[in-house]
Design a protein around this motif. Structure first.
Motif, PDB file in Angstrom:
ATOM      1  N   TRP A   1       0.831  -1.202   0.000  1.00  0.00           N
ATOM      2  CA  TRP A   1       0.000   0.000   0.000  1.00  0.00           C
ATOM      3  C   TRP A   1       0.859   1.242   0.000  1.00  0.00           C
ATOM      4  O   TRP A   1       2.084   1.172   0.152  1.00  0.00           O
ATOM      5  CB  TRP A   1      -0.981  -0.007   1.147  1.00  0.00           C
ATOM      6  CG  TRP A   1      -0.393   0.159   2.536  1.00  0.00           C
ATOM      7  CD1 TRP A   1       0.817  -0.286   3.001  1.00  0.00           C
ATOM      8  CD2 TRP A   1      -1.003   0.798   3.634  1.00  0.00           C
ATOM      9  NE1 TRP A   1       0.964   0.022   4.321  1.00  0.00           N
ATOM     10  CE2 TRP A   1      -0.137   0.705   4.747  1.00  0.00           C
ATOM     11  CE3 TRP A   1      -2.219   1.449   3.813  1.00  0.00           C
ATOM     12  CZ2 TRP A   1      -0.447   1.240   5.986  1.00  0.00           C
ATOM     13  CZ3 TRP A   1      -2.521   1.974   5.051  1.00  0.00           C
ATOM     14  CH2 TRP A   1      -1.650   1.861   6.113  1.00  0.00           C
TER      15      TRP A   1
ATOM     16  N   ASP B   1      -4.813   5.644   0.793  1.00  0.00           N
ATOM     17  CA  ASP B   1      -6.016   5.105   0.155  1.00  0.00           C
ATOM     18  C   ASP B   1      -5.789   3.922  -0.775  1.00  0.00           C
ATOM     19  O   ASP B   1      -6.721   3.196  -1.075  1.00  0.00           O
ATOM     20  CB  ASP B   1      -6.700   6.200  -0.683  1.00  0.00           C
ATOM     21  CG  ASP B   1      -7.282   7.314   0.166  1.00  0.00           C
ATOM     22  OD1 ASP B   1      -7.495   7.096   1.371  1.00  0.00           O
ATOM     23  OD2 ASP B   1      -7.522   8.398  -0.387  1.00  0.00           O
ATOM     24  N   HIS B   2      -4.586   3.745  -1.266  1.00  0.00           N
ATOM     25  CA  HIS B   2      -4.341   2.786  -2.338  1.00  0.00           C
ATOM     26  C   HIS B   2      -3.624   1.539  -1.844  1.00  0.00           C
ATOM     27  O   HIS B   2      -2.560   1.620  -1.247  1.00  0.00           O
ATOM     28  CB  HIS B   2      -3.502   3.427  -3.444  1.00  0.00           C
ATOM     29  CG  HIS B   2      -4.187   4.576  -4.095  1.00  0.00           C
ATOM     30  ND1 HIS B   2      -4.896   4.451  -5.259  1.00  0.00           N
ATOM     31  CD2 HIS B   2      -4.298   5.872  -3.723  1.00  0.00           C
ATOM     32  CE1 HIS B   2      -5.402   5.623  -5.588  1.00  0.00           C
ATOM     33  NE2 HIS B   2      -5.054   6.511  -4.665  1.00  0.00           N
TER      34      HIS B   2
ATOM     35  N   THR C   1      -9.671  -2.914   2.883  1.00  0.00           N
ATOM     36  CA  THR C   1     -10.809  -2.070   3.277  1.00  0.00           C
ATOM     37  C   THR C   1     -10.778  -1.797   4.773  1.00  0.00           C
ATOM     38  O   THR C   1     -10.931  -0.652   5.210  1.00  0.00           O
ATOM     39  CB  THR C   1     -12.136  -2.744   2.892  1.00  0.00           C
ATOM     40  OG1 THR C   1     -12.174  -2.916   1.472  1.00  0.00           O
ATOM     41  CG2 THR C   1     -13.329  -1.915   3.336  1.00  0.00           C
ATOM     42  N   ASP C   2     -10.558  -2.842   5.553  1.00  0.00           N
ATOM     43  CA  ASP C   2     -10.499  -2.686   7.015  1.00  0.00           C
ATOM     44  C   ASP C   2      -9.372  -1.745   7.441  1.00  0.00           C
ATOM     45  O   ASP C   2      -9.469  -1.093   8.479  1.00  0.00           O
ATOM     46  CB  ASP C   2     -10.324  -4.044   7.697  1.00  0.00           C
ATOM     47  CG  ASP C   2     -11.570  -4.917   7.601  1.00  0.00           C
ATOM     48  OD1 ASP C   2     -12.653  -4.415   7.229  1.00  0.00           O
ATOM     49  OD2 ASP C   2     -11.436  -6.124   7.889  1.00  0.00           O
TER      50      ASP C   2
ATOM     51  N   GLY D   1      -8.592   0.905   5.872  1.00  0.00           N
ATOM     52  CA  GLY D   1      -8.952   2.252   5.446  1.00  0.00           C
ATOM     53  C   GLY D   1      -8.654   2.577   3.993  1.00  0.00           C
ATOM     54  O   GLY D   1      -8.835   3.718   3.559  1.00  0.00           O
ATOM     55  N   CYS D   2      -8.215   1.597   3.222  1.00  0.00           N
ATOM     56  CA  CYS D   2      -7.955   1.835   1.800  1.00  0.00           C
ATOM     57  C   CYS D   2      -9.278   1.920   1.038  1.00  0.00           C
ATOM     58  O   CYS D   2     -10.261   1.268   1.402  1.00  0.00           O
ATOM     59  CB  CYS D   2      -7.101   0.706   1.221  1.00  0.00           C
ATOM     60  SG  CYS D   2      -5.452   0.614   1.943  1.00  0.00           S
ATOM     61  N   THR D   3      -9.287   2.721  -0.015  1.00  0.00           N
ATOM     62  CA  THR D   3     -10.491   2.857  -0.836  1.00  0.00           C
ATOM     63  C   THR D   3     -10.302   2.288  -2.236  1.00  0.00           C
ATOM     64  O   THR D   3     -11.273   2.196  -2.995  1.00  0.00           O
ATOM     65  CB  THR D   3     -10.939   4.329  -0.934  1.00  0.00           C
ATOM     66  OG1 THR D   3      -9.849   5.115  -1.417  1.00  0.00           O
ATOM     67  CG2 THR D   3     -11.367   4.846   0.429  1.00  0.00           C
ATOM     68  N   TRP D   4      -9.085   1.924  -2.599  1.00  0.00           N
ATOM     69  CA  TRP D   4      -8.804   1.353  -3.918  1.00  0.00           C
ATOM     70  C   TRP D   4      -7.884   0.152  -3.770  1.00  0.00           C
ATOM     71  O   TRP D   4      -6.970   0.158  -2.959  1.00  0.00           O
ATOM     72  CB  TRP D   4      -8.097   2.379  -4.811  1.00  0.00           C
ATOM     73  CG  TRP D   4      -8.936   3.581  -5.103  1.00  0.00           C
ATOM     74  CD1 TRP D   4      -8.859   4.798  -4.476  1.00  0.00           C
ATOM     75  CD2 TRP D   4      -9.976   3.690  -6.060  1.00  0.00           C
ATOM     76  NE1 TRP D   4      -9.794   5.656  -5.004  1.00  0.00           N
ATOM     77  CE2 TRP D   4     -10.496   5.000  -5.984  1.00  0.00           C
ATOM     78  CE3 TRP D   4     -10.524   2.809  -6.990  1.00  0.00           C
ATOM     79  CZ2 TRP D   4     -11.531   5.443  -6.791  1.00  0.00           C
ATOM     80  CZ3 TRP D   4     -11.551   3.254  -7.797  1.00  0.00           C
ATOM     81  CH2 TRP D   4     -12.033   4.558  -7.696  1.00  0.00           C
TER      82      TRP D   4
END
Length: 135
Positions: free
Chosen positions: A64, A68-69, A99-100, A102-105
């Motif tokens: 990561w 977000d990524h 996702t857990d 906090g990533c959105t992509w």
């Protein structure tokens, strides 16, 4: 459970460098001993899939950018266990772990023959991207 075999999936499950070398060799890859020991501290997480006897038969790493990524890297399933949903479940759990965190992509790169797996089975969609070969 896949067929009659139960698979134990774990987010950040224990996996040794030797196990990942063996898994990579099982499908004709070119493992680099010591790779996992170097990469693991920099990963957001990873998913392991173990057969009932404890053998590592599936793996996916998630890197990561600290925000977000997330990036899906190095998914592998032992060839004797492919085409039974293990790879799809590894990706699903990798996405859930990202996702857990906090990533959105969740990004993935792949060879053309894997389009059906990533787009159809795993739900990725095509996007524009760029690449510079550095070697």
């Amino acid at each position: 459970m896949i067929g009659r075999m139960e698979i134990d999936y774990r987010w950040r499950g224990a996996a040794s460098d030797d196990e990942l070398v063996a898994l990579t060799l099982s499908h004709g890859g070119n493992p680099e001993p010591g790779w996992w020991d170097r990469v693991r501290p920099h990963s957001l997480g990873w998913v392991t899939g173990r057969a009932g006897g404890g053998a590592l038969i599936g793996f996916a790493n998630v890197a990561w950018d600290g925000g977000d990524h997330a990036f899906l890297l190095d998914p592998k399933v032992d060839p004797a266990h492919q085409r039974g949903g293990i790879g799809t479940e590894l990706v699903r759990r990798a996405a859930a772990g990202a996702t857990d965190a906090g990533c959105t992509w969740l990004h993935v790169d792949f060879e053309p023959h894997l389009r059906g797996f990533y787009f159809d089975a795993c739900g990725f969609r095509p996007t524009d991207a760029g690449l510079i070969a550095l070697s």
